[in-house]
Motif scaffolding. Structure first.
Motif, PDB file in Angstrom:
ATOM      1  N   ARG A   9      84.131 -73.683  13.418  1.00 58.21           N
ATOM      2  CA  ARG A   9      85.448 -74.240  13.141  1.00 58.21           C
ATOM      3  C   ARG A   9      86.079 -73.657  11.885  1.00 58.21           C
ATOM      4  NH1 ARG A   9      87.676 -77.762  16.348  1.00 58.21           N
ATOM      5  NH2 ARG A   9      86.411 -78.924  17.870  1.00 58.21           N
ATOM      6  N   THR A  10      85.677 -72.465  11.494  1.00 55.26           N
ATOM      7  CA  THR A  10      86.420 -71.740  10.475  1.00 55.26           C
ATOM      8  C   THR A  10      87.594 -71.031  11.151  1.00 55.26           C
ATOM      9  OG1 THR A  10      85.021 -69.775  10.719  1.00 55.26           O
ATOM     10  CG2 THR A  10      84.365 -71.410   9.067  1.00 55.26           C
ATOM     11  N   LEU A  11      88.524 -70.537  10.344  1.00 55.21           N
ATOM     12  CA  LEU A  11      89.740 -69.939  10.887  1.00 55.21           C
ATOM     13  C   LEU A  11      90.033 -68.618  10.185  1.00 55.21           C
ATOM     14  CD1 LEU A  11      92.064 -70.405  12.915  1.00 55.21           C
ATOM     15  CD2 LEU A  11      93.353 -71.449  11.032  1.00 55.21           C
ATOM     16  N   PRO A  12      89.438 -67.511  10.626  1.00 52.90           N
ATOM     17  CA  PRO A  12      89.737 -66.213  10.022  1.00 52.90           C
ATOM     18  C   PRO A  12      91.061 -65.651  10.521  1.00 52.90           C
ATOM     19  CG  PRO A  12      88.161 -65.937  11.794  1.00 52.90           C
ATOM     20  CD  PRO A  12      88.394 -67.412  11.667  1.00 52.90           C
ATOM     21  N   LEU A  13      91.754 -64.920   9.647  1.00 51.85           N
ATOM     22  CA  LEU A  13      92.901 -64.113  10.032  1.00 51.85           C
ATOM     23  C   LEU A  13      92.410 -62.697  10.245  1.00 51.85           C
ATOM     24  CD1 LEU A  13      96.026 -63.729  10.363  1.00 51.85           C
ATOM     25  CD2 LEU A  13      96.063 -63.122   7.926  1.00 51.85           C
ATOM     26  N   MET A  14      92.645 -62.150  11.452  1.00 56.69           N
ATOM     27  CA  MET A  14      92.155 -60.834  11.821  1.00 56.69           C
ATOM     28  C   MET A  14      93.324 -59.875  12.015  1.00 56.69           C
ATOM     29  SD  MET A  14      88.892 -61.642  12.059  1.00 56.69           S
ATOM     30  CE  MET A  14      88.133 -60.253  12.925  1.00 56.69           C
TER      31      MET A  14
END
Length: 523
Positions: free
Chosen positions: A360-365
């Protein structure tokens, strides 16, 4: 419509469990609008935790909480947008669970407290999931959010809302739609899945700039097989609409075969070429996204829970080439189903996604076209995330998200990117065509005399017009038959199309070119 399967390599499934990265300040912060500037040194790491050598500069990552810190209710399902003046809007579902709220911040100002959209004069929600925001050339925010009975639409400018309304539809609405975009003439497009009997089809809704409501829905998929759902759309520089969606049950006697299609439609909603099958492995594919960059290249991405991963493909319409499937390098959980949401946006030539991980982390790719790899730019959240949205601002990627643990709150994370103006040059105004007959020394001839005026919106946006281009086609010919017949200086506002057949029936368009070589759309 014929379904086309492109020969590609099979998807390489990478199962990586991504650990959460704790960043920013404590959730005990006293001021809900206090910025949490994350340490830049924490932001240049890929999903494995190793430093990414392709990151040439550390972005500035800032997070603020937009909802009250000590509230006991749940604020969920946000969307975010930014206009050309730098004003920002975030919408989200309120704690009572059946209405939407908003917060607004003018450029250089402070965020407002949450307020009910249109003072609460809106359809009551029974169930909701996605919310979307796009901004037109006049800096009007166009917003949609989902209800069990349909998609709610409203627009906003300078802190004034239109009355939210449910869109007209022909069948029963099916949840999960992230389909909203705007053409160069400010026509608003939305798409949804509607169930007619046992058939699920994707319908396009359009509303012209000066229209008060949307017109009749257009069936985009016309699918003889039940199961077209979860649409997402993007508009290119020629105002073509690109649609991705999930289609079910294409392989007999195989339960898990939910696949993703990509299709292109012109401004008259005509199909352009065949549908393209994007997902090559039988299994569950969900929640597809699509974006078009400044080069009109088309990126699609989707969740593939069967493989525990996210996948993507890049299509170049100029060369008609489709990339193999490209793994994002992010793991996801197959169940529960709402743990694998992905959102996508383009920024100039670049493509960005935010994707919920198994942790449930939210990386920006960000996609690197040279290496055909997705690389992590930043971690967007300092706690578990439930839902999120992504928007390309002038010099920041904007990520609105709500926390997972109850009571939930709504946050906004900004990640700095190189400046890119999305202000689009407009075509000329008040084009008039008059058919005339002129006499020469020995014979006469027919001409169409064109006159037009400068578009005041270009001056308002401080756009420098360097040329006018004149286009022509037969009235009944398709959009693809536009032919450029002249290019004129920016201070010329008339043209004579001479020696045309007396019985000809032509239509014309005059576009503008700016000092960067960008041309307005033909409309």
């Amino acid at each position: 419509m014929k379904r086309t399967v492109l020969p590609v390599a099979m998807l390489l499934i990478i199962s990586v469990i991504t650990a959460g990265i704790v960043i920013g300040a404590s959730s005990e912060a006293k001021d809900p609008t206090t910025a949490i500037t994350h340490s830049p040194s924490e932001q240049s790491k890929g999903v494995s935790g190793a430093t990414n050598p392709r990151v040439t500069a550390d972005p500035v990552v800032t997070t603020i909480q937009l909802t009250p810190l000590n509230h006991t209710g749940n604020w969920r399902h946000p969307a975010v947008g930014e206009d050309s003046r730098g004003n920002r809007l975030v919408i989200f579902r309120g704690p009572e669970g059946n209405k939407y709220y908003y917060v607004y911040c003018t450029n250089g100002g402070t965020w407002s407290a949450p307020k009910l959209i249109a003072d609460g004069n809106q359809p009551l929600l029974h169930n909701s999931l996605y919310a979307n925001i796009k901004v037109d050339s006049s800096d009007r925010f166009h917003c949609t959010w989902e209800d069990a009975d349909g998609a709610v639409y409203a627009s906003f400018r300078d802190d004034v809302w239109s009355t939210p309304t449910l869109q007209y539809m022909t069948g029963e609405y099916d949840l999960i739609s992230s389909a909203l975009d705007i053409r160069s003439d400010d026509t608003v497009l939305t798409a949804d899945c509607e169930v007619n009997g046992f058939s699920k089809d994707i319908f396009l809704h359009s509303k012209g700039k000066n229209d008060t409501e949307f017109g009749d829905p257009f069936n985009m998929t016309r699918d003889v097989i039940e199961g077209s759902t979860q649409p997402c759309i993007a508009v290119d520089s020629k105002d073509n609409t690109w649609l991705v969606w999930k289609s079910d049950l294409l392989i007999p006697d195989v339960d898990e075969n939910l696949v993703i299609y990509l299709a292109q439609y012109d401004v008259n909603n005509n199909d352009v070429d065949d549908w393209m099958l994007l997902s090559t492995s039988p299994g569950w594919s969900f929640v597809p996204q699509v974006a078009v960059n400044s080069e009109d290249k088309v990126m699609s991405a989707w969740a593939f829970p069967t493989g525990g991963a996210y996948s993507s493909r890049l299509f170049d319409p100029a060369t008609k080439t489709m990339s193999p499937e490209i793994d994002l390098g992010i793991s996801l959980l197959r169940v529960p189903w709402h743990t694998f949401f992905i959102r996508m946006a383009s920024h100039d030539k670049d493509f960005f996604v935010t994707a919920l991980t198994a942790a449930r982390t939210l990386p920006l790719m960000k996609f690197d076209e040279t290496t055909s790899e997705w690389n992590q730019v930043a971690e967007c959240a300092d706690r578990g995330v439930e839902m999120h949205s992504l928007f390309s601002g002038y010099d920041n990627m904007l990520i609105a998200w709500n926390s997972f643990e109850e009571p939930t709150g709504v946050f906004l994370t900004t990640v700095s990117v190189p400046p890119y103006s999305k202000i689009r040059i407009k075509s000329v105004s008040n084009l008039v065509v008059v058919k005339q007959t002129e006499r020469g020394f020995f014979t006469g001839y027919t001409l169409n005399a064109l006159t037009w005026e400068a578009n005041p919106e270009n001056a308002e946006k401080e756009i420098t017009v360097t040329a006018h281009r004149v286009y022509r086609k037969g009235r009944t010919e398709p959009y693809s038959e536009w032919e450029r017949i002249a290019e004129l200086a920016a201070d010329v506002f008339k043209y004579g199309d001479r020696n045309i057949p007396a019985n000809s029936d032509y239509v014309y368009a005059v576009t503008c070119v700016d000092d960067e070589g960008k041309e307005s759309s033909i409309n």
